[in-house]
Design a protein around this motif. Structure first.
Motif: not given
Length: 57
Positions: A1-8, A50-55
């Motif tokens: 996972m890149d930094a952008f995805t992790a931060g988001l 970016v896959e967010v998943g269930a809220s």
């Protein structure tokens, strides 16, 4: 996972938590602010695949 995805994903998780807290405290203005932020973050995630998943909220 890149930094952008992790931060988001971290920002989404934090905003969801803040939104829940605002709802629990009955702060309608803060609920509106946090919901708008969450909507923007989810839109940004979708635009970048970016896959967010269930809220939780």
């Amino acid at each position: 996972m890149d930094a952008f995805t992790a931060g988001l994903l971290q920002r989404i998780q934090t905003t969801e938590s803040d939104l829940t807290r605002a709802r629990d405290e009955g702060d309608d203005f803060l609920v509106e602010v946090e919901q708008a932020e969450l909507d923007d973050l989810r839109r940004l995630a979708a635009e970048h695949g970016v896959e967010v998943g269930a809220s939780r909220v």
